[in-house]
Write a protein that holds these residues in place. Sequence first.
Motif, PDB file in Angstrom:
ATOM      1  N   LEU A  90       0.819  -1.210   0.000  1.00  9.83           N
ATOM      2  CA  LEU A  90       0.000   0.000   0.000  1.00  9.83           C
ATOM      3  C   LEU A  90       0.853   1.261   0.000  1.00  9.83           C
ATOM      4  O   LEU A  90       0.404   2.321  -0.451  1.00  9.83           O
ATOM      5  N   LEU A  91       2.063   1.165   0.491  1.00 13.56           N
ATOM      6  CA  LEU A  91       2.958   2.320   0.539  1.00 13.56           C
ATOM      7  C   LEU A  91       3.433   2.730  -0.853  1.00 13.56           C
ATOM      8  O   LEU A  91       3.997   3.820  -1.007  1.00 13.56           O
ATOM      9  N   GLU A  92       3.203   1.888  -1.853  1.00 14.43           N
ATOM     10  CA  GLU A  92       3.627   2.182  -3.225  1.00 14.43           C
ATOM     11  C   GLU A  92       2.501   2.775  -4.068  1.00 14.43           C
ATOM     12  O   GLU A  92       2.692   3.021  -5.262  1.00 14.43           O
ATOM     13  N   GLN A  93       1.319   3.021  -3.466  1.00 13.53           N
ATOM     14  CA  GLN A  93       0.142   3.428  -4.231  1.00 13.53           C
ATOM     15  C   GLN A  93      -0.042   4.940  -4.239  1.00 13.53           C
ATOM     16  O   GLN A  93       0.363   5.645  -3.311  1.00 13.53           O
ATOM     17  N   ASP A  94      -0.688   5.431  -5.313  1.00 12.78           N
ATOM     18  CA  ASP A  94      -1.115   6.828  -5.373  1.00 12.78           C
ATOM     19  C   ASP A  94      -2.496   7.009  -4.777  1.00 12.78           C
ATOM     20  O   ASP A  94      -2.814   8.072  -4.225  1.00 12.78           O
ATOM     21  N   VAL A  95      -3.338   5.973  -4.909  1.00 10.13           N
ATOM     22  CA  VAL A  95      -4.692   5.979  -4.350  1.00 10.13           C
ATOM     23  C   VAL A  95      -4.972   4.631  -3.710  1.00 10.13           C
ATOM     24  O   VAL A  95      -4.636   3.586  -4.281  1.00 10.13           O
ATOM     25  N   ILE A  96      -5.580   4.651  -2.542  1.00 12.62           N
ATOM     26  CA  ILE A  96      -6.083   3.442  -1.894  1.00 12.62           C
ATOM     27  C   ILE A  96      -7.594   3.601  -1.775  1.00 12.62           C
ATOM     28  O   ILE A  96      -8.072   4.557  -1.162  1.00 12.62           O
ATOM     29  N   TYR A  97      -8.339   2.677  -2.388  1.00 12.90           N
ATOM     30  CA  TYR A  97      -9.799   2.795  -2.493  1.00 12.90           C
ATOM     31  C   TYR A  97     -10.415   1.621  -1.737  1.00 12.90           C
ATOM     32  O   TYR A  97     -10.178   0.464  -2.075  1.00 12.90           O
ATOM     33  N   VAL A  98     -11.235   1.925  -0.741  1.00 12.11           N
ATOM     34  CA  VAL A  98     -11.818   0.906   0.134  1.00 12.11           C
ATOM     35  C   VAL A  98     -13.293   0.685  -0.217  1.00 12.11           C
ATOM     36  O   VAL A  98     -14.066   1.647  -0.305  1.00 12.11           O
ATOM     37  N   GLY A  99     -13.673  -0.563  -0.408  1.00 12.77           N
ATOM     38  CA  GLY A  99     -15.042  -0.898  -0.786  1.00 12.77           C
ATOM     39  C   GLY A  99     -15.996  -1.004   0.383  1.00 12.77           C
ATOM     40  O   GLY A  99     -15.607  -0.918   1.557  1.00 12.77           O
ATOM     41  N   THR A 117      -1.623   1.290  10.810  1.00 13.73           N
ATOM     42  CA  THR A 117      -0.331   1.981  10.802  1.00 13.73           C
ATOM     43  C   THR A 117       0.176   2.186   9.379  1.00 13.73           C
ATOM     44  O   THR A 117       0.714   3.259   9.039  1.00 13.73           O
ATOM     45  N   ILE A 118       0.004   1.180   8.523  1.00 17.63           N
ATOM     46  CA  ILE A 118       0.457   1.287   7.132  1.00 17.63           C
ATOM     47  C   ILE A 118      -0.327   2.372   6.391  1.00 17.63           C
ATOM     48  O   ILE A 118       0.242   3.179   5.650  1.00 17.63           O
ATOM     49  N   LEU A 119      -1.637   2.406   6.596  1.00 21.97           N
ATOM     50  CA  LEU A 119      -2.467   3.406   5.934  1.00 21.97           C
ATOM     51  C   LEU A 119      -2.123   4.815   6.401  1.00 21.97           C
ATOM     52  O   LEU A 119      -2.117   5.756   5.602  1.00 21.97           O
ATOM     53  N   ALA A 120      -1.839   4.965   7.690  1.00 22.38           N
ATOM     54  CA  ALA A 120      -1.448   6.277   8.207  1.00 22.38           C
ATOM     55  C   ALA A 120      -0.148   6.735   7.562  1.00 22.38           C
ATOM     56  O   ALA A 120       0.005   7.912   7.189  1.00 22.38           O
ATOM     57  N   GLU A 121       0.793   5.824   7.396  1.00 22.72           N
ATOM     58  CA  GLU A 121       2.069   6.167   6.767  1.00 22.72           C
ATOM     59  C   GLU A 121       1.860   6.527   5.303  1.00 22.72           C
ATOM     60  O   GLU A 121       2.436   7.504   4.801  1.00 22.72           O
ATOM     61  N   ALA A 122       1.039   5.748   4.610  1.00 26.92           N
ATOM     62  CA  ALA A 122       0.771   6.032   3.193  1.00 26.92           C
ATOM     63  C   ALA A 122       0.141   7.409   3.032  1.00 26.92           C
ATOM     64  O   ALA A 122       0.541   8.194   2.152  1.00 26.92           O
ATOM     65  N   SER A 123      -0.830   7.722   3.876  1.00 29.95           N
ATOM     66  CA  SER A 123      -1.503   9.016   3.798  1.00 29.95           C
ATOM     67  C   SER A 123      -0.531  10.159   4.039  1.00 29.95           C
ATOM     68  O   SER A 123      -0.527  11.160   3.307  1.00 29.95           O
ATOM     69  N   ALA A 124       0.317  10.023   5.044  1.00 30.12           N
ATOM     70  CA  ALA A 124       1.290  11.063   5.357  1.00 30.12           C
ATOM     71  C   ALA A 124       2.285  11.264   4.219  1.00 30.12           C
ATOM     72  O   ALA A 124       2.819  12.365   4.037  1.00 30.12           O
ATOM     73  N   ASN A 125       2.498  10.212   3.415  1.00 26.37           N
ATOM     74  CA  ASN A 125       3.432  10.282   2.290  1.00 26.37           C
ATOM     75  C   ASN A 125       2.779  10.772   1.001  1.00 26.37           C
ATOM     76  O   ASN A 125       3.432  10.824  -0.040  1.00 26.37           O
ATOM     77  N   GLY A 126       1.464  11.093   1.045  1.00 27.04           N
ATOM     78  CA  GLY A 126       0.802  11.668  -0.114  1.00 27.04           C
ATOM     79  C   GLY A 126      -0.188  10.785  -0.830  1.00 27.04           C
ATOM     80  O   GLY A 126      -0.807  11.212  -1.805  1.00 27.04           O
ATOM     81  N   THR A 127      -0.367   9.541  -0.384  1.00 33.20           N
ATOM     82  CA  THR A 127      -1.367   8.664  -0.997  1.00 33.20           C
ATOM     83  C   THR A 127      -2.765   9.158  -0.661  1.00 33.20           C
ATOM     84  O   THR A 127      -3.062   9.466   0.503  1.00 33.20           O
ATOM     85  N   VAL A 128      -3.627   9.251  -1.665  1.00 30.47           N
ATOM     86  CA  VAL A 128      -5.018   9.635  -1.451  1.00 30.47           C
ATOM     87  C   VAL A 128      -5.785   8.418  -0.934  1.00 30.47           C
ATOM     88  O   VAL A 128      -5.759   7.350  -1.554  1.00 30.47           O
ATOM     89  N   LEU A 129      -6.459   8.568   0.192  1.00 34.22           N
ATOM     90  CA  LEU A 129      -7.309   7.518   0.739  1.00 34.22           C
ATOM     91  C   LEU A 129      -8.744   7.803   0.338  1.00 34.22           C
ATOM     92  O   LEU A 129      -9.203   8.950   0.416  1.00 34.22           O
ATOM     93  N   ALA A 130      -9.460   6.783  -0.106  1.00 37.31           N
ATOM     94  CA  ALA A 130     -10.843   6.964  -0.527  1.00 37.31           C
ATOM     95  C   ALA A 130     -11.644   5.734  -0.131  1.00 37.31           C
ATOM     96  O   ALA A 130     -11.090   4.665   0.139  1.00 37.31           O
ATOM     97  N   GLY A 131     -12.954   5.887  -0.082  1.00 38.65           N
ATOM     98  CA  GLY A 131     -13.774   4.738   0.238  1.00 38.65           C
ATOM     99  C   GLY A 131     -15.249   5.066   0.207  1.00 38.65           C
ATOM    100  O   GLY A 131     -15.653   6.236   0.296  1.00 38.65           O
ATOM    101  N   ILE A 132     -16.034   4.013   0.060  1.00 38.01           N
ATOM    102  CA  ILE A 132     -17.472   4.142  -0.105  1.00 38.01           C
ATOM    103  C   ILE A 132     -18.188   3.293   0.934  1.00 38.01           C
ATOM    104  O   ILE A 132     -17.796   2.148   1.188  1.00 38.01           O
ATOM    105  N   SER A 133     -19.217   3.854   1.580  1.00 40.02           N
ATOM    106  CA  SER A 133     -20.028   3.127   2.564  1.00 40.02           C
ATOM    107  C   SER A 133     -19.149   2.693   3.746  1.00 40.02           C
ATOM    108  O   SER A 133     -18.658   3.545   4.484  1.00 40.02           O
ATOM    109  N   ALA A 134     -18.908   1.401   3.936  1.00 42.43           N
ATOM    110  CA  ALA A 134     -17.972   0.982   4.984  1.00 42.43           C
ATOM    111  C   ALA A 134     -16.602   1.598   4.755  1.00 42.43           C
ATOM    112  O   ALA A 134     -15.880   1.905   5.711  1.00 42.43           O
ATOM    113  N   GLY A 135     -16.261   1.800   3.483  1.00 42.92           N
ATOM    114  CA  GLY A 135     -15.006   2.449   3.133  1.00 42.92           C
ATOM    115  C   GLY A 135     -15.002   3.935   3.426  1.00 42.92           C
ATOM    116  O   GLY A 135     -13.952   4.566   3.398  1.00 42.92           O
TER     117      GLY A 135
END
Length: 244
Positions: A90-99, A117-135
Amino acid sequence: MQNLERPRGTIVALGGGGYSEAPYVPSLIDEHILELADAARPRVCFIPTASGDAAIYGERFENAFAGRAETSVLSLFCQDPWGYSDPHMLLEQDVIYVGGGSTANLLAVWRLHGLPTILAEASANGTVLAGISAGMNCWFEASSTDSFGPLAPLRDGLGFIGGSGCPHYLGEVDRREKYIGWVASGELPDGYAVDEHAAIVMRDGELVEAIAEQPNRPVFHVRREGDRAIEEPISVRMLPGAAS
């Protein structure tokens, strides 16, 4: 709630809609998420944990983003055809999309695999976090969920966004009534209610804007005042190309 300092970064929380609906209709919100990534061919990873890694959900994602992004699917249930990948990918992604699916199950599985912890690090490094409903729910401290059958308040989110979230605000029976009641009683903290085909864009924990890909899709900030809850409408920007 996971005891994490709120990470910096951008989160797009969708109340419903996006690419996941069948039959598939191109989503302007999804296109906006790709634009936020600011990459010629963004790397986008889909996490379908909340649906138990349903194969059809992953396939819809791959078909929707084909040709626009370099796609991958993180399957924590080791489902075919993806198998299992180290979540640090996940640390290599530009966008992380949660279903969508079960918010409670998503949170439990993620914690076992170290994703908060991994998602927090990715976000701090510039990865866009996104998600729908539960996401959408997962990023908040608390949320309105049907993870246990009937709608219920859940105070066990990641806390990347302060307060509570409620997706499908006008699109599902009882969502609005129940959420207002829980905020009024203090069972849920103040938060954001987002209708289908609308989303909020948060940056460093603060609201940037509300957006929609269809008209008449409201977003509210719902706050407790005494023994009642007040719905404060948030101005919603219609995305270019949306039907009037």
